[in-house]
Design a protein around this motif. Structure first.
Motif, short mmCIF file in Angstrom:
data_model
loop_
_atom_site.label_atom_id
_atom_site.label_comp_id
_atom_site.label_asym_id
_atom_site.label_seq_id
_atom_site.Cartn_x
_atom_site.Cartn_y
_atom_site.Cartn_z
N SER A 33 0.68 -1.28 -0.05
CA SER A 33 0.10 -0.03 -0.03
C SER A 33 0.89 1.31 -0.03
CB SER A 33 -1.07 0.13 1.08
OG SER A 33 -1.69 -0.99 1.20
N SER A 34 1.89 1.34 -0.77
CA SER A 34 2.76 2.37 -0.60
C SER A 34 2.17 3.49 -1.33
CB SER A 34 4.14 1.92 -1.49
OG SER A 34 3.72 1.62 -2.91
N ASN A 35 1.17 3.42 -1.93
CA ASN A 35 0.33 4.70 -2.54
C ASN A 35 -0.90 4.82 -1.81
OD1 ASN A 35 -1.10 2.47 -3.52
ND2 ASN A 35 -1.40 2.98 -5.45
N ASN A 36 -1.15 4.26 -0.76
CA ASN A 36 -2.38 4.64 0.09
C ASN A 36 -2.31 5.34 1.15
OD1 ASN A 36 -5.01 3.98 0.91
ND2 ASN A 36 -4.04 2.28 2.31
N GLY A 37 -3.12 6.42 1.12
CA GLY A 37 -2.82 7.40 2.43
C GLY A 37 -3.90 7.09 3.40
N GLY A 38 -4.32 5.93 3.56
CA GLY A 38 -5.44 5.60 4.63
C GLY A 38 -6.83 6.38 4.18
N VAL A 376 -4.54 21.43 10.80
CA VAL A 376 -3.85 20.50 9.84
C VAL A 376 -4.64 19.40 9.81
CG1 VAL A 376 -1.59 19.23 9.55
CG2 VAL A 376 -1.55 21.39 10.94
N LEU A 377 -5.31 19.30 8.32
CA LEU A 377 -6.06 18.31 8.23
C LEU A 377 -5.66 16.88 7.88
CD1 LEU A 377 -8.72 20.30 6.23
CD2 LEU A 377 -8.81 19.58 8.76
N ASN A 378 -4.27 16.80 7.46
CA ASN A 378 -3.70 15.67 7.18
C ASN A 378 -2.85 14.91 8.24
OD1 ASN A 378 -3.50 17.73 4.40
ND2 ASN A 378 -3.23 15.52 3.65
N SER A 390 15.02 11.80 6.18
CA SER A 390 14.53 12.36 5.16
C SER A 390 13.18 11.77 4.41
CB SER A 390 15.24 13.05 3.94
OG SER A 390 15.78 11.89 3.16
N GLN A 391 13.29 10.10 4.64
CA GLN A 391 12.05 9.46 4.19
C GLN A 391 11.22 9.12 5.17
OE1 GLN A 391 11.78 9.18 0.79
NE2 GLN A 391 13.43 10.59 0.73
N ARG A 392 11.21 9.47 6.43
CA ARG A 392 10.29 8.92 7.59
C ARG A 392 8.90 9.59 7.47
NH1 ARG A 392 15.17 9.23 11.92
NH2 ARG A 392 15.94 7.31 11.69
N PHE A 393 8.58 10.72 7.13
CA PHE A 393 7.52 11.14 7.06
C PHE A 393 6.75 11.05 5.73
CE2 PHE A 393 9.88 13.78 9.96
CZ PHE A 393 9.34 13.91 11.30
N TRP A 394 5.51 10.55 6.04
CA TRP A 394 4.48 10.20 4.93
C TRP A 394 3.22 11.12 5.23
CZ3 TRP A 394 2.16 4.27 4.06
CH2 TRP A 394 1.52 4.43 2.91
N VAL A 395 2.81 11.96 4.37
CA VAL A 395 1.57 12.83 4.52
C VAL A 395 0.42 11.80 4.14
CG1 VAL A 395 0.22 14.80 3.77
CG2 VAL A 395 2.65 14.99 4.18
N LEU A 396 -0.71 11.65 4.90
CA LEU A 396 -1.83 10.91 4.57
C LEU A 396 -2.94 11.61 4.24
CD1 LEU A 396 -0.99 8.33 7.42
CD2 LEU A 396 -0.25 8.33 5.12
N SER A 397 -3.99 10.93 3.84
CA SER A 397 -5.29 11.32 3.54
C SER A 397 -5.93 12.40 4.45
CB SER A 397 -6.47 10.30 3.13
OG SER A 397 -5.64 9.53 2.04
N PRO A 398 -6.43 13.45 4.01
CA PRO A 398 -7.15 14.49 5.02
C PRO A 398 -8.26 14.03 5.40
CG PRO A 398 -7.10 15.36 2.66
CD PRO A 398 -6.63 13.91 2.56
N SER A 399 -8.75 14.68 6.84
CA SER A 399 -10.18 14.72 7.28
C SER A 399 -10.56 15.95 6.82
CB SER A 399 -10.11 14.69 8.81
OG SER A 399 -11.38 15.05 9.31
#
Length: 564
Positions: A33-38, A376-378, A390-399
């Motif tokens: 699910s590397s392209n899935n933001g929840g 911050v909705l994301n 530098s690769q630790r943070f992954w922005v996910l799908s917003p509320s």
């Protein structure tokens, strides 16, 4: 013993399964699910109260409560019950609820009656599963309250008036190895005390002075309330307030170690309100000792002076940094990392994978009534084990819902995160612009719950120990189902303690990665793993934990066990 023919069939079916998955677009060699933001689901548009405080119980129910001194809520008490409180600052007789219990499985709520004011209080669950909640405001500032789960829906709050020695308003709690709770700090309370009290020793002080709390208080803004507490595996207490942190021996009232001041100009505790977690304790490999390595992560907050400026209507940018420190290192130093966006009032939720979910909050201002701006909705996923910061943070799908001051989030056993609250006003205000009082309850499903990864998801059949009791220094088996076992991706067993969440800090949050000593295949999709339990009560204090099996970064649903 399996024959060569049956073994060949097993491997043939597994090979064909992998081939089929690849054919339909599933690349098993890349992270799932590397392209899935929840994803987000609205559970209730209104539960009747705003979720200022939240605690998951081992019954898969969440205790939720607000304060009592703002007037009527939108949830009536049942059967004509009312709360009579001559000391209440809004209503002397109130027939509405300010607390409820939410059933995660059945998605239902039941009103509860809390008598005294719980505003900005704290809590912890003791070994028998009882929630002990401490302090608050006005007539609730020295009260201890208990809620013991039941099966007949008749249980409710019980109050112990004047139990605490001083006012505990904006204090923090931590469960200890001996089962007691330590209550630390509060507004103008530079001390700590214990629950339960030591009634057998009349010479024991009611509380103990802690100079660290006074030293970390900013004269005009405080910035040391709701201190971050983490019980270390050596039995000492990590305490972080403002920008400073210590290892503290609470049995001897002695500072064991002072850690370096976290770099930068940002304060991290209330009202500058960042958040903190102790990263998972690993009892695997060479780290399976009574004193394993431990790292603390602190994220977000606000620059000095932010609260004073926000009170004047100037909302400056929040902190965008995290600090990570290995407290067990002989010469510990903070390693600073930068988030994708500034965050204040965000919650940090430990996930079964060992990653950390940053959720809720604002990008400008501070905690406090009307003091935050720009939600911050994301959510952001902090990938703990990534070797490249530098690769630790992954922005996910917003509320779609701003979750500002007085919001919260808790992990539940099915792997979702339940999110509620947001009331940055003195009273409930449903027409406020831009951030009305929010009574809704949502569920966020992290990327690991994506349906496309179901073939990698373990399903626990049973915990093979009597009554699901896990002994210290013992071992136990876990039987599970798994469609496709990728040996190269590994398999883990993780114990997770449920937390008491309020004001962006999840008290008693804890993840312990247990040592898996063997993995045995029982049939095509059935496996059994053997696991070593925790060695000491400092590594895992006695009580209830969720056990997850994690395979290839995908967790099972959690099963409750009792460690004793």
């Amino acid at each position: 013993m399996a024959t060569k023919k049956s073994s060949f069939l097993v491997y043939l079916i597994a090979f064909l399964s992998v081939t089929a998955l690849s054919t339909f677009g599933f690349d098993i060699l890349t992270p799932p699910s590397s392209n899935n933001g929840g994803s987000w689901v609205l559970l209730h548009s209104s539960i009747g109260i705003s979720a200022m405080h939240m605690q998951l119980l081992h019954t898969n129910k969440i205790i939720i409560f607000d304060r009592t001194d703002f007037g009527a809520s939108n949830l009536s008490l049942p059967a004509g019950r009312c709360r009579s409180d001559p000391n209440d600052m809004a209503l002397k007789v109130d027939c509405t609820a300010h607390s409820l219990i939410y059933d995660v499985v059945f998605d239902s709520i039941r009103p509860l009656l809390v008598q005294t004011d719980t505003w900005c209080s704290s809590g912890a669950v003791i070994a028998d599963g009882t929630l002990v909640q401490t302090g608050g405001y006005n007539d609730g500032e020295r009260v201890a309250r208990t809620f013991t789960p039941c099966d007949d829906d008749q249980c409710d709050w019980k109050e112990l008036p004047e139990y605490l020695s001083v006012r505990r308003w904006y204090a923090s709690n931590q469960i200890l190895p001996d089962g007691r709770i330590i209550v630390v700090g509060g507004r103008n309370a530079f001390s700590y005390e214990f629950f339960p009290k030591n009634f057998l020793n009349s010479t024991s002080p009611a509380n103990y002075y802690l100079r660290f709390l006074r030293d970390t208080r900013d004269p005009r803004e405080e910035n040391n309330l709701y201190p971050f507490l983490h019980l270390l595996p050596d039995g000492n207490l990590f305490i972080f307030a403002n920008k400073q942190s210590i290892s503290f021996n609470y049995t001897q009232n002695r500072v064991v170690k002072e850690f370096p001041v976290i770099p930068g100009e940002d304060s991290r505790t209330y009202p500058s309100t960042g958040s903190s977690v102790m990263l998972p304790i690993h009892l695997t490999g060479g780290n399976q000792t009574v004193n394993p390595e431990v790292e603390i992560l602190v994220c977000g907050g606000a620059p000095n002076g932010s609260y004073t400026k926000a009170e004047r209507g100037e909302y400056i940018s929040a902190s965008r940094t995290c600090g990570r420190i290995q407290v067990t290192d002989p010469n510990p130093k903070w390693a600073m990392e930068e988030m994708p966006m500034p965050r204040v009032m965000s919650d940090m939720v430990l996930l079964p994978t060992g990653d950390v979910l940053l959720i809720n909050g604002a990008s400008n201002g501070t905690a406090g009534w009307e003091d935050g701006r720009n939600p911050v909705l994301n959510p952001v996923l902090y990938r703990t084990y990534s070797s490249d910061p530098s690769q630790r943070f992954w922005v996910l799908s917003p509320s779609r819902t701003p979750r500002m001051y007085h919001s919260g989030a808790v992990l539940v056993a099915d792997g979702r995160v339940i999110v509620g609250g947001s009331n940055p006003h003195r009273v409930y205000n449903f027409t406020a612009d831009p951030y009305p009082t929010e009574l809704g309850l949502e569920a966020f499903s992290p990327p690991y719950l994506a349906a496309r990864d179901s073939y990698l998801r373990p399903s626990i059949i049973s915990i093979e120990t009597p009554q699901n009791v896990v002994p210290y220094r013992g071992s136990f088996g876990i039987s599970l189902m798994l469609v496709l076992y990728l040996r190269s991706r590994g398999i883990e067993a993780v114990m997770m303690a449920a937390s008491f969440n309020t004001h962006s800090f999840s008290m008693n949050q804890r993840a312990v990665v247990l040592k898996v000593t063997s993995v045995v295949q029982l049939s095509l999709v059935a496996y059994k793993i053997e696991v070593n339990g925790p060695q000491t009560t400092a590594i895992a204090p006695p009580g209830y934990y969720m056990v997850f099996v994690v395979h290839a970064g995908i967790p099972s649903q959690g099963v409750w066990v009792k460690v004793q």
